[in-house]
Structure formats: structure tokens, C-alpha cells
Design an enzyme around this catalytic site. Structure first.
Site, short mmCIF file in Angstrom:
data_model
loop_
_atom_site.label_atom_id
_atom_site.label_comp_id
_atom_site.label_asym_id
_atom_site.label_seq_id
_atom_site.Cartn_x
_atom_site.Cartn_y
_atom_site.Cartn_z
N HIS A 1 0.83 -1.21 0.00
CA HIS A 1 0.00 0.00 0.00
C HIS A 1 0.87 1.26 0.00
O HIS A 1 0.53 2.26 0.65
CB HIS A 1 -0.93 0.02 1.22
CG HIS A 1 -1.96 -1.07 1.23
ND1 HIS A 1 -3.15 -0.98 0.55
CD2 HIS A 1 -1.96 -2.29 1.83
CE1 HIS A 1 -3.85 -2.09 0.73
NE2 HIS A 1 -3.15 -2.90 1.50
N GLU B 1 -1.82 -10.10 9.59
CA GLU B 1 -0.81 -10.80 8.79
C GLU B 1 0.54 -10.83 9.48
O GLU B 1 1.32 -11.79 9.34
CB GLU B 1 -0.65 -10.15 7.41
CG GLU B 1 -1.79 -10.39 6.45
CD GLU B 1 -2.83 -9.30 6.49
OE1 GLU B 1 -3.44 -9.04 5.45
OE2 GLU B 1 -3.03 -8.69 7.56
N ASP C 1 -0.39 -5.26 6.11
CA ASP C 1 -1.36 -6.17 5.49
C ASP C 1 -1.24 -6.18 3.98
O ASP C 1 -0.63 -5.30 3.37
CB ASP C 1 -2.79 -5.76 5.88
CG ASP C 1 -3.18 -4.41 5.28
OD1 ASP C 1 -2.30 -3.53 5.21
OD2 ASP C 1 -4.35 -4.24 4.89
N GLU C 2 -1.80 -7.21 3.37
CA GLU C 2 -2.07 -7.30 1.92
C GLU C 2 -0.85 -6.95 1.06
O GLU C 2 -0.95 -6.12 0.16
CB GLU C 2 -3.24 -6.38 1.55
CG GLU C 2 -4.57 -6.79 2.16
CD GLU C 2 -5.71 -5.92 1.69
OE1 GLU C 2 -6.80 -6.46 1.46
OE2 GLU C 2 -5.52 -4.69 1.56
N VAL C 3 0.25 -7.60 1.30
CA VAL C 3 1.44 -7.36 0.47
C VAL C 3 1.42 -8.34 -0.70
O VAL C 3 1.44 -9.55 -0.51
CB VAL C 3 2.74 -7.53 1.29
CG1 VAL C 3 3.95 -7.27 0.41
CG2 VAL C 3 2.72 -6.59 2.49
#
Length: 506
Positions: free
Chosen positions: A245, A353, A300-302
């Protein structure tokens, strides 16, 4: 008018009184109103907290004025005395702040007592809901005794100013609604791939990632939000999410990002050793700017696609004998949490995560569980002795658009301690947060999208675990919502037929 539901306390029936969120304990004599000429306030509080206390009363009085009826009825000319007692001079605001209060009303006057000024603010809001203002008089419910404190220490709302810019005026309006709903944490997701609206003194080119120079938050803007939140008993907790992000960071500092094989850019490059002193300097600025004991580090969300396409990274991974790129993510995150804990001496939250990737966290770290009702992760986090907050059950961007259903009741029915675990584990869940991610909201629809859906989260986090009667809650929330509409807030209706009988509504 507010619907007052009488109850027999001895039978264990909780009197609703139209209050939101429902206090811990309410005793009612008869639920009747008495008419007075005006409220008259007196204070017994240390000088250190006097300004915050009086400011809370002024806001409460203004809310009564905005929502008053047009009745010209006059009653007794006598004043109604309201005494407020605060025993502590402590001005600090944290997750551990005592927000409890007691409130009693009689024909002789009202008494509000609290240890902290922030507990007094919660009681002032409750008292507002026991008062009806007219043009020349006030009606007060003179037969109530309340003892109240929050069930959870963290009762938050996440706002996202990166997907769409939110002006300061809107953020301040939202703080008023948070105060009325007794929320105490504004989780500010400041930046993301789409934009970097925060003006940094440490790295002045970062804000080149803003949508435009006019859509940025100056340090003065940020201080305004922090100050206005503080006097409402609200902590501003910033989040600068990394290593994913982060595309907007690269507008000013492209070397921070990973070069992908197709010529685009991806997450931070963990092998760039210059990245870590840069992040230490920037996070020091964040800690200095936001006077809160906790900051949110994201994590998060890598996406691993870009890392997998970068020759230098794949060669380094081979040298390490690693095939799972979650280990590379962990390599970066471990360095960041160590910087925050050991160098900056600060506390932090992380998205789940980070825990799931087996990062070594500080003993006071808080894990933010966001992937739906992920009871397994909540159980695992607390089994290892970490504190947790629960966001996954309260994602406001997940809309249930059934025509006859208000999806706030889904949030209302979701308890942060709904997982299987010991009581000791459940006690480590210190609260939850509604999350308004910004992909589809901006200044035009933020308030009605967030409220009163977040009110349902607010009561779930403030009131006792056994406050689950949706039929009772619907009556109270409708009245609460109509009061906010009367004050000028564009709070959406609960569903078909939820008409507010106030001037100018139709």
C-alpha cells in the site's frame, strides 16, 4: 418525542429510556419529565481539567439548541441545577483512561460524578439524552439513576483519507458523532497507494504523492484534528501502512519501491538498506506529531508478484534458501517493529498478517484482526498472550443492500469475544473498530454511509454483553438518529418508514 420504556429493575428488566448506547445500570422511578426555565451548571473539578469539562457542556448545550422543538411553552421560571464533580486532575488520554461515571436526576437537580474528566464527558452526553429543549424552557427526566462504564477500552472508527481525500471540516463533524456515540479511538489510515496527503517535515517530497497540492493535511490541520478529538475524549491513532500500500510514497522517493520486471513499481524494497533509517526518521516524526501511546504500523495485503519478478530480490532469496516471500515481508516488518519498540520506545498495533507470519512482537503489541469473523486468529493471538482488537466484523464498506434490512444489525449481533477460548483469552480482546475504507466514499456520502451503522458498533462495544434485544435497540436507535438529524447531521434512516417527526425533515 423520546419513547420511555419503564421497567422493574428488581425483575432484571433493563429500562431503555431512549438512551444510546445503553448504560451499564439504569434505575427508573417513573420516567416522567418536569419543566424548568433553564439548566444551571456548577463544577467541582481540578483546574487542570476545567476547560475540557466546560467545553463538553457547551457542546452539549449547543446540541440541545440545534435539536430543540419550536414549542413556546413556558413553565416554572426556576433553574434546574446540574452539579458535575471530577476527582482527578489527570489530563492524559489513553486506552486505560477511566471513562466511568454516575448520574442521578431528581426534581431537586442532577448530580454527575466521575473520576476523570473523560468519564464526565460520557455522562454529559447521557444527560443530554434525558433533556428536551424548547424555545423558552427545558424538560428534564427527573427520576433516573445511572451507573455506567464501557465494556471495552477500545471503541474505534477507521477513516481512510487516501482513496478519497476527506476535508478537515468533515473529519471534525465526524468527531462530534463519535463523541455522541461514546467512541474513543479515531484510527486514521492516512496514506495508501492512491495518495499521500500528509505533509512531512522529515521527508518533504512525500506529499508529492497527494492528489493535488490543495488536497493535503498540513501539520496545523493534523493538530486541529488531534486537539478537537482530545477534548471529546477521542484518541487519534495514525496508520502509515507498509511495506505494501505504498505506491504514493514513490512519487517523491521512487528508490523506496521495488522495480518490477514490467517497468512498474511495487511494494517497498526490503533489500534497500537506506529504507530503514528513512523509516526510523519518518516514524519518529509520526510519534512526535501524534501524542498517542500507540501507532498503527499496518503490514497487510502485500502482493509478492513484483518481488518475485525482481532479479536482485530473487537472487537474495536464493542465497537465504527462502522460497516463501512471506519471509521477505517478515524480514522487513521485523526491522520496523524493532525500530519502533527498541529505538523509538513506542507501542504499536499491526494487522493480523504480521502475527500470522510469526513476527516477534513486543509483549504490549496489539494485533488488529480484520479478515471477517476470523475467530481462529483471535483465539491464536490471545492464546499467545497478545492483546487484540477486532475490526473484521465491522467493515462498513461491505454493504448489505437488501431493501427491508438495515445492515447495522449484523454489526450489532457480532461480539468481539465470539470465539472459543478461556475467559483470560477473551479479556485480552480490548475492543473493536468500525472501518470505513474509502474506495467508494468521499465528502458527499461519508456521513450517511458511516452513521448510524457505526452506532450499532458503538453500543456493541460500550454496553454489556447481554444487551442484544434488537427490537428494543431499534426504538432507541431511531430516536437517537432522529435527534442527530435535528442537529443537522445527514445520518441515514434505518429502513422503510423510519420517519423523524421534526421540523424540516420531510
Amino acid at each position: 418525542s423520546v419513547l420511555f420504556v419503564l421497567a422493574v429493575v428488581a425483575l432484571g428488566i433493563r429500562p431503555a429510556l431512549g438512551l444510546w448506547p445503553l448504560p451499564s445500570k439504569v434505575e427508573v422511578v417513573d420516567g416522567s419529565f418536569q419543566r424548568y426555565g433553564e439548566l444551571h451548571w456548577s463544577y467541582d473539578a481540578p483546574s487542570e481539567v476545567q476547560g475540557v469539562l466546560e467545553g463538553g457542556v457547551k457542546r452539549m448545550e449547543m446540541r440541545l439548541i440545534k435539536s430543540r422543538s419550536n414549542s413556546k411553552a413556558t413553565g416554572a421560571a426556576m433553574l434546574y441545577p446540574v452539579s458535575v464533580t471530577v476527582s482527578s486532575a489527570d489530563t492524559s488520554l489513553s486506552f486505560d483512561t477511566d471513562e466511568s461515571y454516575t448520574l442521578s436526576t431528581s426534581k431537586e437537580g442532577a448530580k454527575l460524578e466521575a473520576t476523570s474528566v473523560f468519564g464526565a464527558l460520557r455522562g454529559i452526553e447521557t444527560f443530554r439524552q434525558l433533556v428536551k429543549r424548547h424555545l423558552f424552557s427545558v424538560d428534564v427526566n427527573c427520576s433516573v439513576s445511572i451507573s455506567d462504564s464501557p465494556r471495552f477500552a477500545v471503541r474505534g472508527l477507521l477513516i481512510d483519507t487516501a482513496r478519497h481525500f476527506l476535508p478537515i471540516s468533515l473529519i471534525l463533524e465526524n468527531l462530534d458523532l463519535m463523541e455522541m456515540n461514546k467512541l474513543n479511538v479515531l484510527h486514521w489510515h492516512v496514506v495508501d497507494d492512491q495518495s499521500f496527503p500528509f505533509e512531512s517535515d522529515f521527508a518533504e517530497h512525500l506529499s508529492e504523492g497527494a492528489f493535488s497540492p490543495s488536497l493535503r493535511f498540513s501539520k496545523e490541520n493534523v493538530k486541529k484534528v488531534i486537539d478537537e478529538a482530545y477534548v471529546r475524549g477521542i484518541i487519534v491513532m495514525p496508520e502509515f501502512d507498509t511495506p505494501g500500500h505504498t505506491l504514493s510514497w514513490g512519487k517523491g522517493y521512487p528508490s523506496l519501491l521495488t522495480s518490477c520486471s514490467d517497468g512498474s513499481f511495487g511494494p517497498f524494497n526490503p533489500l534497500n538498506e537506506d529504507l530503514y533509517p528513512f523509516m526510523q526518521g519518518f516514524l519518529q516524526e509520526v510519534v512526535d506529531t501524534f501524542p498517542t501511546s500507540y501507532i498503527h504500523l499496518g503490514g497487510d495485503e502485500v502482493s509478492f508478484d513484483c518481488w518475485e519478478s525482481n532479479d536482485n530480490i530473487t537472487a537474495w532469496m536464493k542465497q537465504q534458501g527462502w522460497t516463501n516471500y512471506a519471509k521477505l515481508e517478515g524480514y522487513y516488518v521485523q526491522k520496523i517493529v524493532d525500530i519502533v519498540e527498541k529505538t523509538l520506545k513506542h507501542k504499536y498495533l499491526v494487522w493480523q498478517e504480521v502475527f500470522n507470519n510469526n513476527i516477534t512482537l513486543s509483549s504490549d503489541a496489539v494485533v488488529d484482526v480484520w479478515k471477517g469473523t476470523d475467530w481462529a486468529t483471535l483465539s491464536a493471538v490471545t492464546e499467545k498472550g497478545y492483546k487484540a482488537v477486532f475490526s473484521g466484523g465491522y467493515y462498513l464498506d461491505h454493504l448489505n443492500t437488501s431493501p427491508d434490512f438495515f445492515d447495522g444489525w449484523e454489526f450489532y449481533a457480532t461480539d468481539p469475544q465470539g470465539f472459543n477460548g478461556t475467559q483470560a483469552q477473551k479479556d485480552l480482546v480490548i475492543g473493536g473498530k468500525a472501518a470505513m475504507w474509502g474506495e467508494h466514499v468521499d465528502v458527499t456520502n461519508f456521513i450517511p454511509r458511516v452513521w448510524p451503522r457505526t452506532s450499532c458498533v458503538g453500543e456493541r462495544l460500550w454496553s454489556a454483553a447481554d444487551v442484544t434485544d434488537q427490537a428494543d435497540a431499534e426504538v432507541r436507535l431511531h430516536e437517537f438518529r432522529c435527534g442527530q438529524v435535528a442537529m443537522g447531521f445527514n445520518v441515514e434512516p434505518l429502513g422503510p418508514g423510519s420517519f423523524c417527526d421534526i421540523a424540516g425533515y420531510a
